[in-house]
Design a protein around this motif. Structure first.
Motif, PDB file in Angstrom:
ATOM      1  N   GLY F 207     -30.977  36.082 -20.447  1.00 56.99           N
ATOM      2  CA  GLY F 207     -31.865  35.940 -21.600  1.00 56.99           C
ATOM      3  C   GLY F 207     -31.630  34.716 -22.449  1.00 56.99           C
ATOM      4  N   ARG F 208     -30.719  33.847 -22.029  1.00 60.29           N
ATOM      5  CA  ARG F 208     -30.456  32.691 -22.865  1.00 60.29           C
ATOM      6  C   ARG F 208     -31.567  31.634 -22.730  1.00 60.29           C
ATOM      7  N   SER F 209     -31.793  30.883 -23.808  1.00 64.72           N
ATOM      8  CA  SER F 209     -32.759  29.785 -23.795  1.00 64.72           C
ATOM      9  C   SER F 209     -32.222  28.635 -22.957  1.00 64.72           C
ATOM     10  N   ILE F 210     -33.116  27.821 -22.422  1.00 66.59           N
ATOM     11  CA  ILE F 210     -32.667  26.638 -21.691  1.00 66.59           C
ATOM     12  C   ILE F 210     -32.252  25.519 -22.629  1.00 66.59           C
ATOM     13  N   LEU F 211     -32.686  25.565 -23.877  1.00 65.39           N
ATOM     14  CA  LEU F 211     -32.345  24.483 -24.813  1.00 65.39           C
ATOM     15  C   LEU F 211     -30.851  24.500 -25.115  1.00 65.39           C
ATOM     16  N   GLY F 212     -30.208  23.413 -24.900  1.00 69.34           N
ATOM     17  CA  GLY F 212     -28.775  23.325 -25.117  1.00 69.34           C
ATOM     18  C   GLY F 212     -27.967  23.790 -23.911  1.00 69.34           C
ATOM     19  N   LEU F 213     -28.648  24.486 -23.010  1.00 70.57           N
ATOM     20  CA  LEU F 213     -27.966  25.026 -21.827  1.00 70.57           C
ATOM     21  C   LEU F 213     -28.228  24.161 -20.593  1.00 70.57           C
ATOM     22  N   TYR F 214     -29.444  23.671 -20.494  1.00 69.05           N
ATOM     23  CA  TYR F 214     -29.871  23.015 -19.256  1.00 69.05           C
ATOM     24  C   TYR F 214     -30.731  21.829 -19.610  1.00 69.05           C
ATOM     25  N   PRO F 215     -30.128  20.655 -19.822  1.00 70.85           N
ATOM     26  CA  PRO F 215     -28.713  20.308 -19.633  1.00 70.85           C
ATOM     27  C   PRO F 215     -27.853  20.849 -20.780  1.00 70.85           C
ATOM     28  N   PRO F 216     -26.537  20.893 -20.563  1.00 71.86           N
ATOM     29  CA  PRO F 216     -25.630  21.581 -21.490  1.00 71.86           C
ATOM     30  C   PRO F 216     -25.285  20.714 -22.700  1.00 71.86           C
ATOM     31  N   THR F 217     -26.261  20.469 -23.542  1.00 70.67           N
ATOM     32  CA  THR F 217     -26.012  19.623 -24.713  1.00 70.67           C
ATOM     33  C   THR F 217     -25.246  20.390 -25.790  1.00 70.67           C
ATOM     34  N   ASP F 218     -25.284  21.716 -25.746  1.00 70.30           N
ATOM     35  CA  ASP F 218     -24.469  22.500 -26.680  1.00 70.30           C
ATOM     36  C   ASP F 218     -23.036  22.613 -26.165  1.00 70.30           C
ATOM     37  N   GLU F 219     -22.104  22.518 -27.106  1.00 71.89           N
ATOM     38  CA  GLU F 219     -20.707  22.638 -26.683  1.00 71.89           C
ATOM     39  C   GLU F 219     -20.455  24.025 -26.098  1.00 71.89           C
ATOM     40  N   ARG F 220     -21.104  25.005 -26.659  1.00 68.80           N
ATOM     41  CA  ARG F 220     -20.920  26.374 -26.172  1.00 68.80           C
ATOM     42  C   ARG F 220     -21.265  26.486 -24.686  1.00 68.80           C
ATOM     43  N   SER F 221     -22.324  25.784 -24.314  1.00 70.48           N
ATOM     44  CA  SER F 221     -22.721  25.840 -22.908  1.00 70.48           C
ATOM     45  C   SER F 221     -21.629  25.293 -22.014  1.00 70.48           C
ATOM     46  N   ARG F 222     -21.049  24.192 -22.466  1.00 67.35           N
ATOM     47  CA  ARG F 222     -20.005  23.582 -21.642  1.00 67.35           C
ATOM     48  C   ARG F 222     -18.768  24.480 -21.580  1.00 67.35           C
ATOM     49  N   ASP F 223     -18.461  25.116 -22.716  1.00 69.93           N
ATOM     50  CA  ASP F 223     -17.312  26.034 -22.738  1.00 69.93           C
ATOM     51  C   ASP F 223     -17.565  27.240 -21.836  1.00 69.93           C
ATOM     52  N   ASP F 224     -18.741  27.788 -21.968  1.00 73.66           N
ATOM     53  CA  ASP F 224     -19.074  28.957 -21.150  1.00 73.66           C
ATOM     54  C   ASP F 224     -19.005  28.631 -19.668  1.00 73.66           C
ATOM     55  N   PHE F 225     -19.477  27.430 -19.326  1.00 69.39           N
ATOM     56  CA  PHE F 225     -19.450  27.031 -17.924  1.00 69.39           C
ATOM     57  C   PHE F 225     -18.010  26.890 -17.430  1.00 69.39           C
ATOM     58  N   ALA F 226     -17.157  26.308 -18.291  1.00 74.94           N
ATOM     59  CA  ALA F 226     -15.746  26.155 -17.910  1.00 74.94           C
ATOM     60  C   ALA F 226     -15.124  27.527 -17.640  1.00 74.94           C
ATOM     61  N   ALA F 227     -15.445  28.463 -18.513  1.00 71.17           N
ATOM     62  CA  ALA F 227     -14.909  29.817 -18.343  1.00 71.17           C
ATOM     63  C   ALA F 227     -15.458  30.479 -17.077  1.00 71.17           C
ATOM     64  N   TRP F 228     -16.728  30.273 -16.878  1.00 71.56           N
ATOM     65  CA  TRP F 228     -17.419  30.848 -15.705  1.00 71.56           C
ATOM     66  C   TRP F 228     -16.789  30.338 -14.420  1.00 71.56           C
ATOM     67  N   ARG F 229     -16.539  29.026 -14.372  1.00 72.50           N
ATOM     68  CA  ARG F 229     -15.940  28.443 -13.178  1.00 72.50           C
ATOM     69  C   ARG F 229     -14.573  29.042 -12.916  1.00 72.50           C
ATOM     70  N   LYS F 230     -13.813  29.135 -13.995  1.00 71.20           N
ATOM     71  CA  LYS F 230     -12.451  29.672 -13.875  1.00 71.20           C
ATOM     72  C   LYS F 230     -12.498  31.086 -13.307  1.00 71.20           C
ATOM     73  N   ALA F 231     -13.399  31.879 -13.905  1.00 71.52           N
ATOM     74  CA  ALA F 231     -13.509  33.282 -13.497  1.00 71.52           C
ATOM     75  C   ALA F 231     -13.905  33.424 -12.035  1.00 71.52           C
ATOM     76  N   ARG F 232     -14.726  32.512 -11.593  1.00 63.98           N
ATOM     77  CA  ARG F 232     -15.229  32.622 -10.212  1.00 63.98           C
ATOM     78  C   ARG F 232     -14.477  31.732  -9.214  1.00 63.98           C
ATOM     79  N   GLY F 233     -13.564  30.953  -9.739  1.00 61.52           N
ATOM     80  CA  GLY F 233     -12.828  30.074  -8.824  1.00 61.52           C
ATOM     81  C   GLY F 233     -13.685  29.005  -8.182  1.00 61.52           C
ATOM     82  N   ARG F 234     -14.722  28.541  -8.851  1.00 61.00           N
ATOM     83  CA  ARG F 234     -15.567  27.478  -8.280  1.00 61.00           C
ATOM     84  C   ARG F 234     -15.370  26.145  -9.004  1.00 61.00           C
TER      85      ARG F 234
END
Lengths: 234, 234, 234, 234, 234, 234
Positions: F207-234
């Motif tokens: 349900g998240r908006s694409i604004l700030g997420l795609y591309p990840p201009t929001d810092e939160r998006s970049r943080d979330d992605f870092a966490a996501w990668r870690k969690a999934r090992g990608r």
């Protein structure tokens, strides 16, 4: 009178019919037009250049600083008397060549140039004494979409197979490609057909019906033609 | 002044608008061009020829020895004053006809010829005194791709329905087909419209704005037009 | 000498190459042709008109009685010296405009007109002193298929982006669109390139090979060009 | 039952005929196909996005960092229930949008998406629960050829005029656009027509001839239909 | 085993090659596709319907009230076992027919239906047990662009000549038209070729090279094939 | 993990964007489609075959008796793991190849086959375990319109330059060609991009908006992605 001399006196339409009789149905280069209504007739053996789609990294303007660049090399190597035929994949959105190269070909004695794409500097090319044929004018440099690759290999041009050495004939209508192996017999037959067509045109202009005349199924037509030839020494 | 006389003085654009007013939106033959910029205006009733795709076994050159071959028969039967219209399925890759047949039509008093394919011997046809329209030049004999089948049946030409007897009008722009049933009223209205357009063109050349003039929503424009007509007797 | 003055002396081909050097590969309006071989060169800033497909209920002839109709309004508002560029969605099956509107533009001092569709009254437009470019003639009124909508917004024309104020340059070959932000540098560079191309053409006509000359990889070529410029004051 | 409810039960073919009766002949978006054979029916008001050709300097990937970029903005602004319709100038050589944006539209409650170009990530889009229509798959990013410009303005899509608020209806066949002003009456009439067509289909499957039945020129057909409606409560 | 029975077991590709051997190069209907991947094979004699472009005054919806309307008449007259082939001039922008007429043809025992335009109600037609082929789905009623004119005359369909009585063969790939005069020999030869192709496919799947096998220039290939036929009784 | 392994996990859309970033705008083969929705992903180096237009005298069926015929030779020489890419000049009116040759390629371990024309026996090819891409089915033998000429030379395919050894990647959307010189970096970057796109898709589905997420201009998006990668090992 050589085959070339004969072909200089016949139309592409007549040559196409002579080839049709021998089972060649696809020798007229499709959608290619003379740049000038006044340009001379074109006859000569095909010398070819093959383009493939350009890729951005391989086609900066600087490629032309290489003397071995196939487009420039081909322009300097095309034999005098030959017809320079370019496979542009029927794409006129960027140029196949421009007036400087075409002028150079003319100065080198090349008989003419044909592309199934488009020329840039087309108004200048239209003023040259050498016949040129293309699909439509195209200002962008060839590097935009075309990469010159092979010199004098078999190509397609306007949906026609063009083998090096095939005889290319062009008039105000367009261009036909005569396979080298049958060029002599096509020249002979087309010359004969032209005499007959000239006779028929004269008769039709005098008011005669085409029935029995074209083709000459009436004996009278054949007799009249015989007399006509005699009278004109053709 | 007959409808034909009137139509000889109006443009295809004006006739198209008169038809548009009556709900006819598709009477301009698409992608068909005059062979010569200098050819006379074309007006006459449609006489049609229908082609289907050629099949190799049915279309050797010898078919023309049959006097009943539909293409040759149609050329001899088309009434003087009529317009010979060919349905070539918009395919210009082989010819619809050549200069000998077109010359014969001209000698027989036919008003003109239209195909949505292409003519061969197009430079010769362009020199004839009879108007001719096609898509582009095409050297291959019609037998290569076209088989003449029906004479004077309803056809499609350039995406337009052409019924025998429809009034065909051609100018330097192209060709419109006027349904026979409304030819008189279109001729009348187009004549009137032409007078008005000539008036407007004159005023615009004098520097007047098109607002209120074209269309004449200003009373002054209507008054000026009335005076103009009177002065010129139109 | 202004950028416009300079651009009046260069070809669309040369301008296209100058833009290609800067990464602009798609500035030549595709499949658009001058209505007359003799029309003057075209240079000016773009003023645009956007069409969308017509809908029958919104496009009776009576819409032109509205002085605010975008097509008519645009014709009266296009600034003198500007180039009127129409986005007809590359559809020439109905007209983009006719001779009365084009004449009005000319009288208002507009520099020229370009559509990626077709003009009606094209033979009359071809006689005007103002350059005009289209795909092919088209008699049907624009209401048949086009609805004028927006004035002076960014559009597409012949697959090229045209932003209001971009510099439009047309010659006998076709039309290029120069982004406003680089018009000055393109004008400068194209002027230089033209001098060099004129020099090369002269040398090629004298019989010199293109190798080392075009581009001038030989020092001699560069020296000769320097001398040539000096001699001619270019 | 609202007009939208009714339109959810009729085919695009039936709606097209109801519009044809009122003089609308051009409301079927040409050459646009559902991405999945199983996607739900599409009904909703049009919300539009207009693309023009991309220019290299204006369309680097970085443009998407601007939250106001029209493509991204439109995706976030399109109202739930609306249909997102893109004018891609019928060009599928680069994408109109990809699966992430389409997923976002779906999550926002948008009814569906239509482009006359192509989607990238088309296999993923085909798996979504939201109906989507395009010409053909297209992997290149939209920036390659398309620049998003205007949100919710009148556009052309597949040769059809689409005005914001027009009712878009899509099924397994394709997409029709119903002008907002007649949506109610088209919904009513199409519902009636659908009942009749269901009846006719049933009778034809029972072996009855279409003559007198479709249309119901025989009194018996009309009586049978009346009885059929009564029996089925339609 | 009749010719039709044999043709039901061969592919259109094999039939096309058998015709190619006899000089028939153009018997595959271009750009026509099965509506369903699961539809049965199509074999039967051609029964044709010819469309011309519709004219607005001649094609209101009320024309269908005439039982003699050629489209409806043709549907009721097409013989059981025949293939209904429509010349839609390759125009899919309006429908050639819809599901009710196609269902009626199916109920009457017609073998299948082919148009070079498009069908409306295409999802319903795809569910029928009768094979159907078209270019693409098309919701608008045929009256929008097509006027039914002639029943069972020679036509063009997808650039192929179709004469009434020619044998139409369709499979998952498309449709070929076999001239009636050679249908028996093509059936025989294609049956033989199919046996050989099945043998070759089996060998290739076993890992054998195509050289010497396809065509069987190696004696071993011919011996193996003879043994294979014997073993399988083909 | 090799570049090929990486490319097997990314989409053609993602690879196209990675190339767009490097200035390659034209690497998606236009108008080419997978024969089966279920075929495996395609990755491998290009091995090419060039066709020119066929000429009747050079292309009787008997040419295949020559083991050196380029089409047959190419099929036996294409290396295991390579992708067989055919330049059919975008002409699908006759086949590029049929099921026997494609089966042979599969048995030889070839990775897949691509033509910008069409395959014959397309229903059979669609059943094979090897990915295949073409424009549309085409029953006529290739000799009808195509002459195989060159093996493993640079070609055009669907308007894309294909050099031998370029990396061909195909999925359910189509085919991209990655220049050999950048294959490694494209593989690396596309792998990274795919991780990010998977993350974004997950968030958008939440349900998240694409604004700030795609591309990840929001810092939160970049943080979330870092966490996501870690969690999934990608």
């Amino acid at each position: 009178m050589t085959a070339y001399d004969k072909l200089r006196t016949v139309s592409t339409a007549t040559a196409a019919t002579a080839m049709f009789k021998r089972g060649f149905r696809n020798q007229f280069i499709q959608n290619v037009h003379p740049l000038s209504a006044n340009q001379p007739v074109l006859v000569g053996p095909a010398f070819t250049l093959r383009y493939i789609p350009a890729r951005e990294d391989l086609n900066p303007l600087s490629v032309f600083q290489d003397r071995a660049h196939p487009q420039r090399k081909a322009v300097e190597e095309c034999p005098p008397g030959a017809v320079f035929v370019i496979d542009s994949r029927k794409n006129p959105r960027a140029a196949s060549a421009g007036s400087i190269l075409v002028t150079r070909l003319m100065k080198r004695g090349v008989a003419g140039i044909v592309t199934d794409g488009g020329f840039r500097d087309s108004p200048e090319i239209a003023q040259l004494a050498m016949p040129a044929y293309h699909q439509r004018p195209s200002a962008p440099t060839n590097l935009t979409l075309h990469q010159a690759l092979d010199i004098n290999v078999p190509i397609g041009c306007g949906d026609v197979a063009v083998w090096p050495g095939d005889v290319v004939v062009g008039d105000g209508e367009g261009v036909v490609v005569i396979p080298a192996s049958i060029a002599d017999e096509i020249a002979d037959e087309a010359l004969e057909m032209t005499a007959f067509e000239d006779f028929v045109t004269e008769k039709v202009n005098e008011g005669r019906s085409i029935l029995g005349l074209y083709p000459p199924t009436d004996e009278r037509s054949r007799d009249d033609f015989a007399a006509w030839r005699k009278a004109r020494g053709r």
